[in-house]
Design an enzyme around this catalytic site. Structure first.
Site, PDB file in Angstrom:
ATOM      1  N   LYS A 195      40.021  -6.791 -13.269  1.00 13.45           N
ATOM      2  CA  LYS A 195      40.318  -5.785 -12.247  1.00 13.45           C
ATOM      3  C   LYS A 195      39.148  -4.811 -12.101  1.00 13.45           C
ATOM      4  O   LYS A 195      38.869  -4.031 -13.008  1.00 13.45           O
ATOM      5  CB  LYS A 195      41.581  -4.999 -12.587  1.00 13.45           C
ATOM      6  CG  LYS A 195      42.032  -4.170 -11.382  1.00 13.45           C
ATOM      7  CD  LYS A 195      42.927  -3.014 -11.724  1.00 13.45           C
ATOM      8  CE  LYS A 195      42.179  -1.794 -12.194  1.00 13.45           C
ATOM      9  NZ  LYS A 195      41.347  -1.160 -11.155  1.00 13.45           N
ATOM     10  N   GLU A 269      35.898   0.587 -24.611  1.00  8.37           N
ATOM     11  CA  GLU A 269      34.605   1.271 -24.496  1.00  8.37           C
ATOM     12  C   GLU A 269      34.861   2.491 -23.632  1.00  8.37           C
ATOM     13  O   GLU A 269      35.112   2.359 -22.445  1.00  8.37           O
ATOM     14  CB  GLU A 269      33.563   0.321 -23.900  1.00  8.37           C
ATOM     15  CG  GLU A 269      32.143   0.758 -24.195  1.00  8.37           C
ATOM     16  CD  GLU A 269      31.572   1.580 -23.079  1.00  8.37           C
ATOM     17  OE1 GLU A 269      31.757   2.822 -23.094  1.00  8.37           O
ATOM     18  OE2 GLU A 269      30.940   0.995 -22.191  1.00  8.37           O
ATOM     19  N   CYS A 303      28.310   6.374 -19.473  1.00  7.76           N
ATOM     20  CA  CYS A 303      29.074   6.770 -20.659  1.00  7.76           C
ATOM     21  C   CYS A 303      28.145   7.167 -21.806  1.00  7.76           C
ATOM     22  O   CYS A 303      28.483   8.019 -22.616  1.00  7.76           O
ATOM     23  CB  CYS A 303      29.999   5.644 -21.079  1.00  7.76           C
ATOM     24  SG  CYS A 303      29.191   4.050 -21.086  1.00  7.76           S
ATOM     25  N   GLU A 400      32.972  15.354 -21.449  1.00  8.67           N
ATOM     26  CA  GLU A 400      32.148  14.450 -20.652  1.00  8.67           C
ATOM     27  C   GLU A 400      32.206  14.893 -19.195  1.00  8.67           C
ATOM     28  O   GLU A 400      33.281  14.975 -18.613  1.00  8.67           O
ATOM     29  CB  GLU A 400      32.691  13.021 -20.785  1.00  8.67           C
ATOM     30  CG  GLU A 400      31.841  12.008 -20.073  1.00  8.67           C
ATOM     31  CD  GLU A 400      32.317  10.580 -20.305  1.00  8.67           C
ATOM     32  OE1 GLU A 400      33.507  10.302 -20.098  1.00  8.67           O
ATOM     33  OE2 GLU A 400      31.487   9.749 -20.710  1.00  8.67           O
TER      34      GLU A 400
HETATM   35  P1  NAI Z   1      39.744   5.580 -15.469  1.00 10.30           P
HETATM   36  O1  NAI Z   1      39.786   5.340 -16.921  1.00 10.30           O
HETATM   37  O2  NAI Z   1      40.989   6.081 -14.797  1.00 10.30           O
HETATM   38  O3  NAI Z   1      39.328   4.226 -14.720  1.00 10.30           O
HETATM   39  C1  NAI Z   1      38.669   3.127 -15.312  1.00 10.30           C
HETATM   40  C2  NAI Z   1      39.385   1.843 -14.949  1.00 10.30           C
HETATM   41  O4  NAI Z   1      40.708   1.869 -15.490  1.00 10.30           O
HETATM   42  C3  NAI Z   1      39.574   1.636 -13.438  1.00 10.30           C
HETATM   43  O5  NAI Z   1      39.474   0.265 -13.151  1.00 10.30           O
HETATM   44  C4  NAI Z   1      40.998   2.114 -13.223  1.00 10.30           C
HETATM   45  O6  NAI Z   1      41.612   1.552 -12.079  1.00 10.30           O
HETATM   46  C5  NAI Z   1      41.673   1.637 -14.478  1.00 10.30           C
HETATM   47  N1  NAI Z   1      42.901   2.352 -14.832  1.00 10.30           N
HETATM   48  C6  NAI Z   1      43.256   3.636 -14.520  1.00 10.30           C
HETATM   49  N2  NAI Z   1      44.455   3.930 -15.058  1.00 10.30           N
HETATM   50  C7  NAI Z   1      44.872   2.825 -15.721  1.00 10.30           C
HETATM   51  C8  NAI Z   1      46.035   2.513 -16.494  1.00 10.30           C
HETATM   52  N3  NAI Z   1      47.003   3.402 -16.688  1.00 10.30           N
HETATM   53  N4  NAI Z   1      46.117   1.291 -17.064  1.00 10.30           N
HETATM   54  C9  NAI Z   1      45.141   0.392 -16.913  1.00 10.30           C
HETATM   55  N5  NAI Z   1      44.033   0.618 -16.179  1.00 10.30           N
HETATM   56  C10 NAI Z   1      43.890   1.830 -15.595  1.00 10.30           C
HETATM   57  O7  NAI Z   1      38.542   6.547 -15.168  1.00 10.30           O
HETATM   58  P2  NAI Z   1      38.329   7.456 -13.858  1.00 10.30           P
HETATM   59  O8  NAI Z   1      39.601   8.167 -13.527  1.00 10.30           O
HETATM   60  O9  NAI Z   1      37.724   6.614 -12.816  1.00 10.30           O
HETATM   61  O10 NAI Z   1      37.265   8.506 -14.382  1.00 10.30           O
HETATM   62  C11 NAI Z   1      37.669   9.627 -15.138  1.00 10.30           C
HETATM   63  C12 NAI Z   1      36.648   9.960 -16.168  1.00 10.30           C
HETATM   64  O11 NAI Z   1      36.582   8.932 -17.130  1.00 10.30           O
HETATM   65  C13 NAI Z   1      35.227  10.078 -15.657  1.00 10.30           C
HETATM   66  O12 NAI Z   1      34.984  11.333 -15.119  1.00 10.30           O
HETATM   67  C14 NAI Z   1      34.445   9.818 -16.918  1.00 10.30           C
HETATM   68  O13 NAI Z   1      34.366  10.991 -17.678  1.00 10.30           O
HETATM   69  C15 NAI Z   1      35.281   8.802 -17.643  1.00 10.30           C
HETATM   70  N6  NAI Z   1      34.790   7.425 -17.402  1.00 10.30           N
HETATM   71  C16 NAI Z   1      34.088   6.796 -18.394  1.00 10.30           C
HETATM   72  C17 NAI Z   1      33.574   5.537 -18.166  1.00 10.30           C
HETATM   73  C18 NAI Z   1      32.788   4.813 -19.188  1.00 10.30           C
HETATM   74  O14 NAI Z   1      31.906   4.056 -18.834  1.00 10.30           O
HETATM   75  N7  NAI Z   1      33.078   4.941 -20.445  1.00 10.30           N
HETATM   76  C19 NAI Z   1      33.716   4.864 -16.878  1.00 10.30           C
HETATM   77  C20 NAI Z   1      34.525   5.577 -15.921  1.00 10.30           C
HETATM   78  C21 NAI Z   1      35.011   6.821 -16.209  1.00 10.30           C
END
Ligand code: NAI
Ligand code: MG
Length: 491
Positions: A195, A269, A303, A400
């Protein structure tokens, strides 16, 4: 002609060095108006859709599917069938052949992918062209190489695939994260339901075309688009044997709670708040470039970004002066311009988060510096920002931000640097700048971070494992270590 006969022409001395834009053509990308889900090698009509946009100007690019639990179920069923129907028992050399094909097709079509990545995600074309695409192809090449050597990678342990892998990826490196997830899974004989993030689905959907060109057996890779609800449905599905997640710590924790006790495998991660530690004996100009690359690369949507700069007190003033001068030369603007250094912020939500944290930094008493720069009127933008006078307790030193915002702190001794660097719930990466090799090793032993870069930053290689400590998650991606989460061993 005699010297005297030469026409006397006044050479115009340019007085105005106004920048002329150098846009990459987007004609190479052909978008459909509407996309479904890629399941069992075919397009499945999406019952529900949403619009995906270009963050540089909010242009609507296409309608994409909002995957329902029923869509996820179809994809998992297709992945299970492909696993049982032969993918898992193919000789490794045959699986490798498909991975090599995918790698070569990504190289052949890299311009198309790079333009689409920048359009849908907002990152500068020079990054998608020179970093995301070459690295994505390199991951497929690298894991293609392992596919027929698993028994040598794990001698006497008889590796076999885990089954169906559910993979959930973020929006900061859409195609590269897809490659990090899919390449090792397939090399080990698993099948996949992936996804993409809701704001950046388009390169994953274009990748389905590559899978068809590569004649990958139907159902080995399935792509279901949608937001967190679709991700949650994938986590819920008990036909999935392993979940691999990259994203926020908050969602990672929720997934871990959900899977606890189910026996289903998990790697996470998550976020980071990396320390980039600069000693007074470093090559200062080189360090400045590394600091800039560490936090302004990909608008800071990284990240492992070096978001906490720890500077030895004796060089604090010259370093900050040089850094601010360098910041003024960064070109912020159209992601498709070949000279852009800092592109668009990925989404309105992320821009709101950055603004909120920056406001908190000012309110708590940090000093803000932003170079003069004219931001486009439409779209999502944030200027490169440096905070000085930051205390460890401030939110901008703890949380972050995931944006082009650097917090500068100081230290006196190496011991203090280690203590401050490790003073975070995260532990994904760190940087060390010093001329002394022994100090690099001393620091690397003490920093609680999955990756420690020395006199460089944000360097990636498929052969090098990547992953975190503490709230940055667990499990490794890349390298030999990256195979293990996708294997079971008969011992
Ligand atoms: P997120 O964790 O909500 O999204 C990442 C992925 O998880 C997306 O594909 C999203 O659709 C999916 N997702 C969201 N809720 C889910 C759930 N309950 N169960 C399964 N999958 C789910 O991150 P978001 O809201 O886009 O960003 C928020 C913050 O997270 C950012 O500001 C940043 O600080 C951090 N982040 C860190 C990342 C990394 O590379 N470690 C990447 C993206 C965000
Ligand atoms: Mg979220």
């Amino acid at each position: 002609m005699a010297e005297l006969d030469k026409p006397q022409r006044e050479l115009a001395t340019p007085s105005d060095w106004t920048y002329a834009s150098a846009p990459e053509s987007r004609d190479v990308v052909r978008l459909a108006e509407r996309y479904g889900h890629f399941v069992g090698g075919d397009w499945l009509e999406a019952a529900e859709t949403y619009e995906t946009i270009a963050p540089r100007d909010e242009e609507t690019l296409a309608a994409v599917g909002q995957g329902t639990p029923a869509d996820v179920d179809r994809a998992v069923t297709a992945a299970r069938a492909a696993f049982d129907d032969g993918w898992s028992s193919l000789p490794g050399s045959v699986r490798a052949k498909y991975l090599f094909r995918i790698a070569r097709l990504l190289q052949e079509r890299s311009r198309e992918f790079a333009v689409l990545e920048s359009l849908n995600g907002g990152k500068p074309i020079k990054e998608s062209r020179d970093v995301d695409l070459p690295l994505a192809a390199a991951h497929f090449f690298y894991y293609a190489g392992w596919a027929d050597k698993l028994e040598y990678a794990f001698p006497n342990r008889r590796p076999r695939p885990v089954g169906v892998a559910g993979q959930i990826i973020p929006w900061n490196f859409p195609l590269l994260m897809l490659a990090w997830k899919i390449a090792p899974a397939l090399a080990c004989g698993n099948t996949v339901v992936l996804k993409p993030a809701e704001t950046t689905p388009l390169t994953a959907l274009l990748f389905c075309d590559v899978l068809r060109q590569a004649e990958l057996p139907p159902g080995v890779v399935n792509i279901v688009t949608g937001d967190g609800r679709t991700g949650a449905a994938l986590v819920e599905h008990d036909g999935v044997d392993k979940i691999a997640f990259t994203g926020s710590t908050e969602v990672g924790k929720a997934i871990q709670r959900r899977l606890a006790g189910t026996g289903r495998r998990l790697t996470l991660e998550l976020g980071g708040k990396a320390a980039n530690v600069v000693f007074d004996d470093c090559a200062l100009d080189q360090a400045i470039e590394g600091i800039v690359n560490g936090i302004y690369f990909n608008q800071g949507h990284v990240c492992c970004a070096g978001s906490r700069l720890l500077v030895q007190e004796s060089i604090y003033e010259p370093l900050v002066a040089k850094l601010e001068r360098r910041l003024a030369t960064l070109r912020v603007g159209d992601p498709l311009d070949k000279n852009t250094d800092v592109g668009a912020i990925n989404s309105a939500a992320q821009l709101a988060k950055i603004r909120e944290l920056v406001a908190s930094g000012e309110a708590e008493g940090a000093e803000i510096y932003q170079p003069p720069c004219v931001l486009p009127e439409q779209g999502y933008w944030f200027p490169p920002t440096v905070f000085t006078n930051v205390a460890q307790s401030y939110r901008i030193a703890q949380e972050e931000i995931f944006g082009p915002v650097l917090s500068v702190l100081t230290f006196r001794t190496p011991e203090e640097a280690v203590e401050k660097a490790n003073n975070t719930p995260y532990g994904l990466s760190a940087g060390v700048w010093t001329e002394k090799g022994s100090r690099i090793l001393w620091m690397a032993q003490r920093l609680r971070a999955g990756v420690v870069w020395a006199n460089t930053y944000n360097r990636f290689d498929p052969s090098s494992p990547f992953g975190g400590y503490k709230e940055s998650g667990f499990g490794r991606e890349g390298g030999l270590h990256g195979l293990e989460p996708y294997l079971e061993f008969e011992e």
